[in-house]
Scaffold this active site. Structure first.
Site, mmCIF file in Angstrom:
data_model
loop_
_atom_site.group_PDB
_atom_site.id
_atom_site.type_symbol
_atom_site.label_atom_id
_atom_site.label_comp_id
_atom_site.label_asym_id
_atom_site.label_seq_id
_atom_site.Cartn_x
_atom_site.Cartn_y
_atom_site.Cartn_z
ATOM 1 C CG ASN A 209 -0.274 -0.038 2.509
ATOM 2 O OD1 ASN A 209 0.432 0.902 2.852
ATOM 3 N ND2 ASN A 209 -0.441 -1.126 3.259
ATOM 4 C CG ASP A 278 -7.622 -4.962 6.145
ATOM 5 O OD1 ASP A 278 -7.175 -4.967 7.298
ATOM 6 O OD2 ASP A 278 -8.167 -3.975 5.616
ATOM 7 C CE LYS A 288 9.873 -12.634 -13.047
ATOM 8 N NZ LYS A 288 10.724 -12.286 -14.155
ATOM 9 C CG PHE A 322 -3.294 6.286 12.991
ATOM 10 C CD1 PHE A 322 -2.546 6.125 14.135
ATOM 11 C CD2 PHE A 322 -3.177 7.470 12.263
ATOM 12 C CE1 PHE A 322 -1.686 7.124 14.562
ATOM 13 C CE2 PHE A 322 -2.325 8.480 12.678
ATOM 14 C CZ PHE A 322 -1.570 8.300 13.828
ATOM 15 C CE LYS A 336 -11.633 0.722 10.481
ATOM 16 N NZ LYS A 336 -10.967 1.405 9.386
ATOM 17 C CE LYS A 340 -9.776 -2.697 14.145
ATOM 18 N NZ LYS A 340 -8.705 -2.646 13.151
HETATM 19 O O1 PMT Z 1 2.817 6.224 6.533
HETATM 20 P P1 PMT Z 1 2.262 7.517 5.938
HETATM 21 O O2 PMT Z 1 2.569 7.640 4.477
HETATM 22 O O3 PMT Z 1 2.700 8.718 6.730
HETATM 23 O O4 PMT Z 1 0.658 7.435 6.037
HETATM 24 C C1 PMT Z 1 0.028 7.516 7.287
HETATM 25 C C2 PMT Z 1 -1.210 6.598 7.354
HETATM 26 C C3 PMT Z 1 -2.246 7.082 6.378
HETATM 27 C C4 PMT Z 1 -0.820 5.154 7.010
HETATM 28 C C5 PMT Z 1 -1.729 6.689 8.829
HETATM 29 O O5 PMT Z 1 -2.101 8.005 9.108
HETATM 30 C C6 PMT Z 1 -2.914 5.762 9.052
HETATM 31 O O6 PMT Z 1 -4.064 6.121 8.834
HETATM 32 N N1 PMT Z 1 -2.652 4.509 9.501
HETATM 33 C C7 PMT Z 1 -3.655 3.450 9.661
HETATM 34 C C8 PMT Z 1 -3.894 2.770 8.343
HETATM 35 C C9 PMT Z 1 -4.884 1.652 8.436
HETATM 36 O O7 PMT Z 1 -4.521 0.513 8.198
HETATM 37 O O8 PMT Z 1 -6.097 1.984 8.878
HETATM 38 P P2 PMT Z 1 -7.328 0.934 9.058
HETATM 39 O O9 PMT Z 1 -8.487 1.796 9.289
HETATM 40 O O10 PMT Z 1 -7.351 -0.047 7.958
HETATM 41 O O11 PMT Z 1 -6.950 0.137 10.383
HETATM 42 C C10 PMT Z 1 -7.371 0.563 11.663
HETATM 43 C C11 PMT Z 1 -6.321 0.248 12.692
HETATM 44 O O12 PMT Z 1 -6.145 -1.165 12.811
HETATM 45 C C12 PMT Z 1 -4.951 0.816 12.383
HETATM 46 O O13 PMT Z 1 -4.383 1.289 13.603
HETATM 47 C C13 PMT Z 1 -4.174 -0.391 11.862
HETATM 48 O O14 PMT Z 1 -2.773 -0.299 12.168
HETATM 49 C C14 PMT Z 1 -4.822 -1.533 12.611
HETATM 50 N N2 PMT Z 1 -4.811 -2.815 11.879
HETATM 51 C C15 PMT Z 1 -5.469 -2.917 10.668
HETATM 52 C C16 PMT Z 1 -5.491 -4.143 10.022
HETATM 53 C C17 PMT Z 1 -4.854 -5.252 10.609
HETATM 54 N N3 PMT Z 1 -4.848 -6.436 9.992
HETATM 55 N N4 PMT Z 1 -4.224 -5.126 11.779
HETATM 56 C C18 PMT Z 1 -4.207 -3.934 12.424
HETATM 57 O O15 PMT Z 1 -3.620 -3.813 13.507
#
Ligand code: PMT
Length: 398
Positions: A209, A278, A288, A322, A336, A340
């Site tokens: 990503n 995810d 490959k 986040f 969330k 969580k």
């Molecule tokens: O790295 P940069 O370029 O500075 O960009 C910053 C950012 C956009 C990545 C950052 O600000 C941000 O939003 N990070 C969270 C990205 C994300 O995966 O969001 P989400 O809404 O999909 O997930 C929610 C939370 O669950 C996040 O804290 C994530 O780390 C966590 N998560 C998600 C999926 C997973 N399988 N395990 C997790 O722990």
């Protein structure tokens, strides 16, 4: 304040070297443990004796003396320190550090330390204005070194300009406000995730990503500056490692999960800024993939949600997630936060210009488990990192 801090004071050779005696004395009075490293030229201006007497420890002046303990001395001091101060810092030491030169005890120890380093330059004003010196200072600032600017005034060479070592009281006050123990985060273990994960398709291709790591690295950098013990768990990123931070590199979501869980039990605060995939490829190839077929089907299977798992295991930890959203920001982030079991969530609408992935700024709303919401304007990720950590500090103090 600085009580209980372990500070290495580096003294380099300049007319202001004598002021370092007062700096060491004031640090001791503030309750810090102090060790002194003098460069050879510093010993031409002032002898090690007053530093030894005032710091209450041996003064290191050479790489080649008899070691005072079993450890390799520059590594021992590099590991022992939780803060480095170089005062006065000559153009020479600034140039050496900026260019990776480690040819004496001070520069070698600085190279080996993970502690924050603060430099207080003092030199002739023309030297300070020299573009090479300016470039070196800029380079070090970008790498996370801190500077206390020299004062204006009459210099030893008889000209008036910027180049004087500031008053020791000012230097101590600056250190105390930057790294003082009154800071709630001081000594707390803060685990931060950053960057995006990569899920292999075959040995040369992956699903990834757009996360650069900028947001998470800025938080790690700031947390270290606030005196926290920082563990940064990062997916692939080109960013340099912030000073005073332990970096653990991972690639996939499963690797990130293992490391995060292994760091969790004794963590005080966990901040999950990483963009974790995810899904991973279930049928990833060992070799490959050749482009023989017209279509290729990848089967994706769900990755574990690391944050969800942390929320279940949480005992005393303050948990911050986040939320990267492109629609229904508040309702998705609130969902969330609750599901969580988080204490706080930083919600960013990543479709806005100047927010989200691979930008230097972000635009977020902070949501707390109490139901309170705060909307922040667009700001640099560095400024936002400071605000997030200040908000966390205020919450854990309640
Ligand atoms: O790295 P940069 O370029 O500075 O960009 C910053 C950012 C956009 C990545 C950052 O600000 C941000 O939003 N990070 C969270 C990205 C994300 O995966 O969001 P989400 O809404 O999909 O997930 C929610 C939370 O669950 C996040 O804290 C994530 O780390 C966590 N998560 C998600 C999926 C997973 N399988 N395990 C997790 O722990």
């Amino acid at each position: 304040m600085l009580n209980g801090r372990k500070i290495v004071v580096g003294v380099t050779g300049g007319i202001a070297s004598y002021k370092s005696i007062e700096i060491v004395s004031r640090l001791k009075k503030a309750g810090a443990s102090v060790r002194v490293i003098m460069t050879e030229s510093a010993t031409k201006f002032v002898t090690p004796l007053p530093f030894r007497e005032i710091s209450g420890g041996p003064v290191v002046t050479s790489m080649w003396g008899e070691p005072t303990n079993w450890n390799i001395e520059h590594i021992a001091l590099a590991n022992w320190a939780d803060l480095f101060l170089i005062a006065p810092a000559t153009a020479n030491i600034i140039g050496k550090i900026a260019n990776g030169i480690a040819d004496d005890m001070l520069s070698t120890t600085i190279m080996a330390t993970k502690a924050p380093v603060v430099l207080a330059p003092a030199m002739n004003s023309n030297m300070y204005a020299n573009p090479i010196v300016k470039q070196n200072i800029q380079k070090l600032t970008n790498l996370g070194y801190s500077f206390i600017q020299p004062s204006y005034g009459m210099l030893a060479c008889g000209v008036e300009g910027q180049g004087r070592l500031p008053d020791p009281v000012f230097i101590i006050d600056t250190l105390a406000s930057l790294y003082g123990k009154t800071n709630v985060l001081c000594g707390k273990k803060v685990v931060i995730t950053a960057g995006g994960t990569r899920e292999p398709i075959d040995p040369v291709r992956y699903i990834g990503n757009r996360s650069s790591g900028k947001m998470g690295y800025a938080i790690a950098d700031q947390a270290a500056k606030m005196g926290a013990q920082v563990v940064l768990i990062s997916g692939p990123s080109n960013l340099s490692i912030p000073n005073g931070v332990e970096l653990i590199k991972v690639e996939t979501a499963l690797q990130m999960k293992d490391i995060v869980l292994s760091q969790f039990s004794d963590a005080d605060i966990v901040i999950k800024a990483a963009a974790v995939a995810d899904y991973r490829v279930q049928n990833a190839a060992n070799h490959k993939i050749k482009k023989s077929e017209d279509t290729l089907t990848l089967i994706l299977e769900k990755n574990p949600d690391i944050l969800l798992e942390l929320g279940k295991r949480k005992t005393h930890q303050f948990l911050v997630g986040f939320a990267a959203e492109t629609q229904n920001l508040l309702s998705n982030a609130t969902e969330k936060l609750t599901r969580k079991n988080l204490d706080m969530i930083v919600a960013n609408d990543v479709s806005l210009p100047g927010a989200g992935f691979n930008t230097d700024t972000n635009i977020v709303k902070l949501l707390y488990r109490t139901g309170q919401t705060e909307e922040l304007p667009q700001m640099s990720k560095t400024s936002l990192a400071k605000i997030i950590l200040d908000k966390i500090s205020a919450q854990i103090q309640k």
